[in-house]
Design a protein around this motif. Structure first.
Motif, PDB file in Angstrom:
ATOM      1  N   MET A   1      72.707 -62.310 -59.145  1.00  0.00           N
ATOM      2  CA  MET A   1      72.837 -61.136 -60.022  1.00  0.00           C
ATOM      3  C   MET A   1      72.374 -61.491 -61.430  1.00  0.00           C
ATOM      4  N   HIS A   2      71.635 -60.564 -62.027  1.00  0.00           N
ATOM      5  CA  HIS A   2      71.105 -60.816 -63.355  1.00  0.00           C
ATOM      6  C   HIS A   2      71.989 -60.197 -64.433  1.00  0.00           C
ATOM      7  N   PHE A   3      72.319 -60.969 -65.447  1.00  0.00           N
ATOM      8  CA  PHE A   3      73.031 -60.433 -66.596  1.00  0.00           C
ATOM      9  C   PHE A   3      72.208 -60.663 -67.851  1.00  0.00           C
ATOM     10  N   ASP A   4      72.202 -59.656 -68.707  1.00  0.00           N
ATOM     11  CA  ASP A   4      71.457 -59.771 -69.958  1.00  0.00           C
ATOM     12  C   ASP A   4      72.059 -60.880 -70.817  1.00  0.00           C
ATOM     13  N   THR A   5      71.327 -61.204 -71.847  1.00  0.00           N
ATOM     14  CA  THR A   5      71.747 -62.231 -72.789  1.00  0.00           C
ATOM     15  C   THR A   5      73.238 -62.156 -73.120  1.00  0.00           C
ATOM     16  N   MET A   6      73.884 -63.300 -73.201  1.00  0.00           N
ATOM     17  CA  MET A   6      75.327 -63.348 -73.378  1.00  0.00           C
ATOM     18  C   MET A   6      75.741 -63.515 -74.846  1.00  0.00           C
ATOM     19  N   ASP A   7      74.776 -63.598 -75.738  1.00  0.00           N
ATOM     20  CA  ASP A   7      75.113 -63.782 -77.147  1.00  0.00           C
ATOM     21  C   ASP A   7      75.943 -62.592 -77.658  1.00  0.00           C
ATOM     22  N   PRO A   8      77.193 -62.847 -78.044  1.00  0.00           N
ATOM     23  CA  PRO A   8      78.101 -61.745 -78.406  1.00  0.00           C
ATOM     24  C   PRO A   8      77.540 -60.823 -79.490  1.00  0.00           C
ATOM     25  N   LYS A  10      74.383 -60.139 -80.160  1.00  0.00           N
ATOM     26  CA  LYS A  10      73.328 -59.294 -79.597  1.00  0.00           C
ATOM     27  C   LYS A  10      73.930 -58.213 -78.701  1.00  0.00           C
ATOM     28  N   ILE A  11      74.984 -58.596 -77.972  1.00  0.00           N
ATOM     29  CA  ILE A  11      75.644 -57.615 -77.101  1.00  0.00           C
ATOM     30  C   ILE A  11      76.223 -56.484 -77.953  1.00  0.00           C
ATOM     31  N   GLU A  12      76.850 -56.842 -79.069  1.00  0.00           N
ATOM     32  CA  GLU A  12      77.427 -55.811 -79.935  1.00  0.00           C
ATOM     33  C   GLU A  12      76.334 -54.899 -80.511  1.00  0.00           C
ATOM     34  N   GLN A  13      75.234 -55.536 -80.940  1.00  0.00           N
ATOM     35  CA  GLN A  13      74.121 -54.770 -81.499  1.00  0.00           C
ATOM     36  C   GLN A  13      73.546 -53.791 -80.469  1.00  0.00           C
ATOM     37  N   ARG A  14      73.331 -54.292 -79.249  1.00  0.00           N
ATOM     38  CA  ARG A  14      72.787 -53.464 -78.168  1.00  0.00           C
ATOM     39  C   ARG A  14      73.768 -52.342 -77.819  1.00  0.00           C
ATOM     40  N   SER A  15      75.074 -52.660 -77.837  1.00  0.00           N
ATOM     41  CA  SER A  15      76.092 -51.650 -77.532  1.00  0.00           C
ATOM     42  C   SER A  15      76.017 -50.498 -78.525  1.00  0.00           C
ATOM     43  N   PHE A  16      75.884 -50.847 -79.813  1.00  0.00           N
ATOM     44  CA  PHE A  16      75.814 -49.796 -80.831  1.00  0.00           C
ATOM     45  C   PHE A  16      74.528 -48.972 -80.700  1.00  0.00           C
TER      46      PHE A  16
ATOM     47  N   ILE B 158      92.855 -58.776 -62.868  1.00  0.00           N
ATOM     48  CA  ILE B 158      92.808 -57.448 -63.469  1.00  0.00           C
ATOM     49  C   ILE B 158      91.517 -57.415 -64.285  1.00  0.00           C
ATOM     50  N   GLY B 159      90.538 -56.647 -63.822  1.00  0.00           N
ATOM     51  CA  GLY B 159      89.197 -56.668 -64.434  1.00  0.00           C
ATOM     52  C   GLY B 159      88.937 -55.357 -65.148  1.00  0.00           C
ATOM     53  N   VAL B 160      89.300 -55.312 -66.424  1.00  0.00           N
ATOM     54  CA  VAL B 160      89.172 -54.060 -67.174  1.00  0.00           C
ATOM     55  C   VAL B 160      88.566 -54.249 -68.568  1.00  0.00           C
ATOM     56  N   PRO B 161      87.512 -55.099 -68.679  1.00  0.00           N
ATOM     57  CA  PRO B 161      86.845 -55.123 -69.978  1.00  0.00           C
ATOM     58  C   PRO B 161      86.224 -53.751 -70.271  1.00  0.00           C
ATOM     59  N   VAL B 162      86.005 -53.483 -71.533  1.00  0.00           N
ATOM     60  CA  VAL B 162      85.399 -52.223 -71.952  1.00  0.00           C
ATOM     61  C   VAL B 162      84.050 -52.538 -72.591  1.00  0.00           C
ATOM     62  N   GLY B 163      83.069 -51.674 -72.361  1.00  0.00           N
ATOM     63  CA  GLY B 163      81.813 -51.903 -73.068  1.00  0.00           C
ATOM     64  C   GLY B 163      80.588 -51.360 -72.380  1.00  0.00           C
ATOM     65  N   PHE B 164      79.470 -51.592 -73.044  1.00  0.00           N
ATOM     66  CA  PHE B 164      78.218 -50.948 -72.672  1.00  0.00           C
ATOM     67  C   PHE B 164      77.187 -51.910 -72.105  1.00  0.00           C
ATOM     68  N   VAL B 165      77.383 -53.204 -72.312  1.00  0.00           N
ATOM     69  CA  VAL B 165      76.390 -54.190 -71.874  1.00  0.00           C
ATOM     70  C   VAL B 165      77.059 -55.187 -70.919  1.00  0.00           C
ATOM     71  N   ASN B 166      76.597 -55.240 -69.698  1.00  0.00           N
ATOM     72  CA  ASN B 166      77.066 -56.190 -68.675  1.00  0.00           C
ATOM     73  C   ASN B 166      78.453 -55.865 -68.120  1.00  0.00           C
ATOM     74  N   VAL B 167      79.126 -54.882 -68.676  1.00  0.00           N
ATOM     75  CA  VAL B 167      80.526 -54.665 -68.326  1.00  0.00           C
ATOM     76  C   VAL B 167      80.672 -54.080 -66.921  1.00  0.00           C
TER      77      VAL B 167
END
Lengths: 206, 206
Positions: A1-8, A10-16, B158-167
């Motif tokens: 399974m592929h997951f995007d970059t894990m850098d927190p 960058k994840i926050e930036q992409r989320s916004f 219990i797997g309940v993270p919140v978010g838009f990237v990889n979640v």
């Protein structure tokens, strides 16, 4: 399974970016960072409809933070979530009086909630605070009374308790007070939302 | 303005009655207290659709709690919200390794998240835990890997993270592991939801 970059970061930036895309509407630029951070914390876009800001609430909050205001919250979860380090950088700290022995004792004696007594304790400290209420509607009700009586002068009330009984009503009641507020109208909210609003305001000051 | 009775226990009871009425559907009786408490915490009925339970997840969790299992969570907000007193009554405690110096140091050295290293730290303790993941998808991804490698044997995740990237993806990935789980499918969740699920399970044991 592929997951995007894990850098927190960058994840926050992409989320916004995703939130921005899906919001598809114009928000007041000064309110927008607050609304987006609440959506980031909840993945719930309904906050874009329910978050209510009194006139210049954000501007007043930013000025208060930059002047070293402290925050009073009604839950230790809220306290855990607020960026205490950022606040300390401006000279403020986070208080939660809910578990204090004097508060618990007086609440029991008078048959009121600890949240209500916590607000009285804050009023007695002779200092103006930002209040971040994520749990107890009775905190908002008591705040409104203390404001009306001139016994407390909050720099901002964040009114975001969650729940089904008295919650929506207590928020409306608080919004009628002469106080700057940010309120999530209706049932939704929580300690996480209270902390997210505090952090959005803090990050706007950095 | 009139407010209903302020007694917190009565408010909670009335809240659960309202949730029951508005849910308007049949839920598995053993899963129902968990689903209702999450709705009570969020005022968000969509959790009735998104909460997924592996076979006998609740029964296994209750047995583990009664046997004194400890809980590992990925946020201090989650830790603040879990009823530590109730858990202690069964002999368990709540751990959050996220702010530990060894965890932070190793995460930095290896360029991975502290959440992932926290899961490895838990695996190294030679004890079976309940994991309450409310923030970091990387915690779920690392847990899945550790489970597949036979290095960790959670009594429940219990797997309940919140978010838009990889979640959403990390939750699906965890659900494919051979482990009991309670997962909120999709983007929604949070530390408050993780704590609510823990507390629902704890209160079922009392």
């Amino acid at each position: 399974m592929h997951f995007d970059t894990m850098d927190p970061q960058k994840i926050e930036q992409r989320s916004f970016e995703i939130i921005e895309q899906e919001l598809k509407r114009d928000l007041d630029p000064i309110q927008k960072p607050v609304i987006k951070r609440v959506i980031h914390t909840t993945a719930d876009f309904s906050y874009a409809d329910t978050l209510c800001f009194s006139d210049q609430a954000v501007e007043k909050a930013l000025a208060a933070i930059q002047n070293g205001v402290s925050i009073v919250t009604d839950t230790n979860m809220g306290k855990a979530g607020i960026s205490k380090q950022t606040l300390a950088g401006f000279g403020g700290q986070v208080h939660c009086f809910m578990a204090d022995e004097d508060v618990a004792g007086e609440a029991k004696r008078r048959g009121v909630t600890r949240a209500a007594v916590s607000m009285e304790k804050a009023a007695g400290l002779g200092e103006d605070f930002i209040f971040a209420i994520g749990n107890a509607p009775t905190a908002l009700i008591r705040l409104r009374e203390l404001i009306d009586e001139g016994r407390i002068h909050p720099r901002l009330v964040i009114g975001v308790p969650v729940g089904f009984v008295n919650v929506a009503e207590a928020k409306e009641y608080l919004m009628e007070a002469d106080v700057p507020y940010i309120v999530a109208r209706g049932r939704k909210g929580g300690s996480n939302v209270a902390a997210a609003i505090c952090n959005a305001l803090l990050y706007m000051c950095v």
